[in-house]
Design an enzyme around this catalytic site. Structure first.
Site, PDB file in Angstrom:
ATOM      1  N   PHE A 150      57.643  -6.257  38.824  1.00  0.00           N
ATOM      2  CA  PHE A 150      57.091  -5.669  37.573  1.00  0.00           C
ATOM      3  C   PHE A 150      55.490  -6.301  38.956  1.00  0.00           C
ATOM      4  O   PHE A 150      55.334  -7.614  38.672  1.00  0.00           O
ATOM      5  CB  PHE A 150      56.646  -6.309  36.145  1.00  0.00           C
ATOM      6  CG  PHE A 150      55.540  -5.637  35.964  1.00  0.00           C
ATOM      7  CD1 PHE A 150      55.442  -4.089  35.526  1.00  0.00           C
ATOM      8  CD2 PHE A 150      53.587  -6.207  35.568  1.00  0.00           C
ATOM      9  CE1 PHE A 150      54.376  -3.306  34.988  1.00  0.00           C
ATOM     10  CE2 PHE A 150      52.825  -5.077  35.695  1.00  0.00           C
ATOM     11  CZ  PHE A 150      53.642  -4.307  35.204  1.00  0.00           C
ATOM     12  N   ASP A 235      54.357 -13.783  44.974  1.00  0.00           N
ATOM     13  CA  ASP A 235      53.756 -12.860  43.927  1.00  0.00           C
ATOM     14  C   ASP A 235      52.862 -13.712  42.045  1.00  0.00           C
ATOM     15  O   ASP A 235      54.256 -13.757  41.796  1.00  0.00           O
ATOM     16  CB  ASP A 235      54.173 -11.025  42.817  1.00  0.00           C
ATOM     17  CG  ASP A 235      53.431 -10.026  41.824  1.00  0.00           C
ATOM     18  OD1 ASP A 235      52.145 -10.825  41.422  1.00  0.00           O
ATOM     19  OD2 ASP A 235      52.594  -9.517  41.821  1.00  0.00           O
ATOM     20  N   LYS A 264      44.826 -12.113  37.433  1.00  0.00           N
ATOM     21  CA  LYS A 264      44.727 -11.814  35.911  1.00  0.00           C
ATOM     22  C   LYS A 264      43.901 -13.436  36.091  1.00  0.00           C
ATOM     23  O   LYS A 264      42.200 -13.006  36.003  1.00  0.00           O
ATOM     24  CB  LYS A 264      46.116 -12.311  35.391  1.00  0.00           C
ATOM     25  CG  LYS A 264      46.841 -11.096  35.654  1.00  0.00           C
ATOM     26  CD  LYS A 264      47.982 -11.109  34.816  1.00  0.00           C
ATOM     27  CE  LYS A 264      48.694  -9.305  35.051  1.00  0.00           C
ATOM     28  NZ  LYS A 264      48.145  -8.597  34.531  1.00  0.00           N
TER      29      LYS A 264
END
Length: 413
Positions: A150, A235, A264
């Protein structure tokens, strides 16, 4: 903390839920909790009910809600300048990028806004590096990705997703990607070709249920990428910035990637901030006009991001997550055989597999909300727990005690 609705607005959870359901796209299926105020690890709904936030905005709130240092940085910058565009310099971007680069051990930062933008930027970066530095023929650049990945929801990123909800009905899809089983080093090696420019990997797959690869995988991947002149792209948008008890999840394994994507928590839960970090021999292929963003690197984002970096420079939050990891694991593993069939913990991040014969993950999260804990399900019977790194041992115990109570009540029918 007592919640009060803004003047002229609605006053009940049900009323807000009905309104949102009526006027917004149904791309989420949220729990029936309407957050009105938040501070630290706690949120309060419009009816005054309080909850521990055990999701932290998918790690966007690593430092809790409205951390005073981050709010102060935002307020100060709001009084000075918020946006200049990169057509001009601003006094916040350079110091932010300098200190972020030092924090993650790289030489250069390319600032963006969202995590998906950071991944898209990294894809462009490694492809261009492949053409200009490795000598790959035009339009032949190849990137290896992992099953269960993801990385966001743009059309290019969902092109290599194997989640049908994220992938299906969005074609035609972007070519140039090969997906291999997560954690299978032999499969990665078999997939490498002379045109391979990068391997894109999450050190821990958060959306997949906090899946942790075999201990030898990341070190072996680092060695393979070096041998084959392939860039290792990590990531760290969910896993990075303290979540695992280290600044970066790769560091837990003693591994350094060539390129990091960050996001984030970099915005402190206040503004969207993301970044790509790499050394100049890679980042140097990006030249004026070849990539950009109107809001990327804006002064407000840079000021907040810089305050986040300063919080991490002390190592306090990383140490706290590492110190609580053992208790977190012990408390969750004690629930195995009592409705839990699997537990994975790294720092203050856990994937908990609920016995599907007992309930789904969504049902477990609804019941947890009834006991004052907010969590998120994924892939059927798994729930993810990722409380703010500021959580106390007592508050952490409240989360696991609530889960224990939910499971006991479900077993008793």
């Amino acid at each position: 903390m007592t919640a009060t609705a803004p003047a002229g607005e609605l006053t009940s959870n049900a009323a807000y839920i009905e309104l949102e359901d009526r006027v917004t796209a149904h791309n989420y299926s949220p729990l029936p909790v309407v957050v009105a105020q938040a501070e630290g690890v706690w949120v309060t709904d419009v009816e005054g009910n309080r909850y521990i936030d055990a999701l932290s905005g998918y790690s966007a709130l690593n430092f809790g809600h409205r951390h005073p240092d981050l709010v102060a940085a935002a307020r100060d910058q709001l009084d000075r300048a918020t946006l200049t565009s990169r057509a001009f310099f601003n006094d916040q971007l350079g110091p932010f990028c300098r200190d972020l680069a030092a924090l993650v051990g790289k030489e250069a930062i390319l600032p963006m806004n969202t995590g998906a933008e950071a991944v898209e930027t990294a894809i462009k970066l490694v492809r261009k590096w492949g053409y200009q530095q490795k000598g790959v023929a035009a339009d032949q650049a190849h990137i290896i990705v992992m099953d269960g990945n993801f990385h966001g929801r743009t059309t290019t990123i969902v092109s290599f997703s194997d989640d049908p909800d994220a992938h299906d009905d969005y074609g035609p899809y972007t070519p140039g990607f090969t997906s291999v089983p997560y954690g299978d080093l032999a499969a990665v090696e078999a997939a490498v070709t002379d045109n391979t420019v990068a391997v894109l990997v999450e050190p821990i797959q958060g959306e997949q249920g906090v899946q942790i690869p075999p201990e030898s995988f990341l070190p072996g991947l680092r060695e393979l990428c070096t041998e084959r002149n392939v860039l290792m792209v990590a990531d760290e948008i969910q896993s990075g910035l303290g979540r695992t008890g280290t600044t970066l999840a790769c560091a837990y394994e003693g591994v350094e990637a060539d390129v990091y994507t960050l996001g984030k928590a970099l915005g402190g839960g206040i503004v969207p901030v993301s970044a790509v970090a790499a050394d100049t021999d890679v980042m140097g292929v990006i030249t004026p006009g070849t990539h950009g963003s109107t809001f990327g690197g804006n002064p407000l984002a840079a000021a907040v991001g810089h305050a986040v970096v300063k919080l991490l420079e002390t190592g306090e939050h990383q140490r706290h997550a590492a110190e609580l990891e053992g208790d977190f694991r012990e408390q969750l593993e004690a629930l195995q055989g009592q409705g839990v069939v699997g537990v994975r913990v790294r720092g203050l991040w856990a994937g908990v597999d609920i016995d599907p014969g007992l309930m789904t993950g969504k049902q477990a999260c609804k019941l947890l909300a009834g006991k004052g804990v907010l969590a998120k399900d994924t892939h059927g019977s798994t729930i993810r727990l990722a409380p703010p790194l500021t959580i106390t041992p007592t508050e952490l115990r409240q989360i696991t005690d609530a889960l224990a109570a939910v499971l006991q009540e479900a077993r008793q029918g």
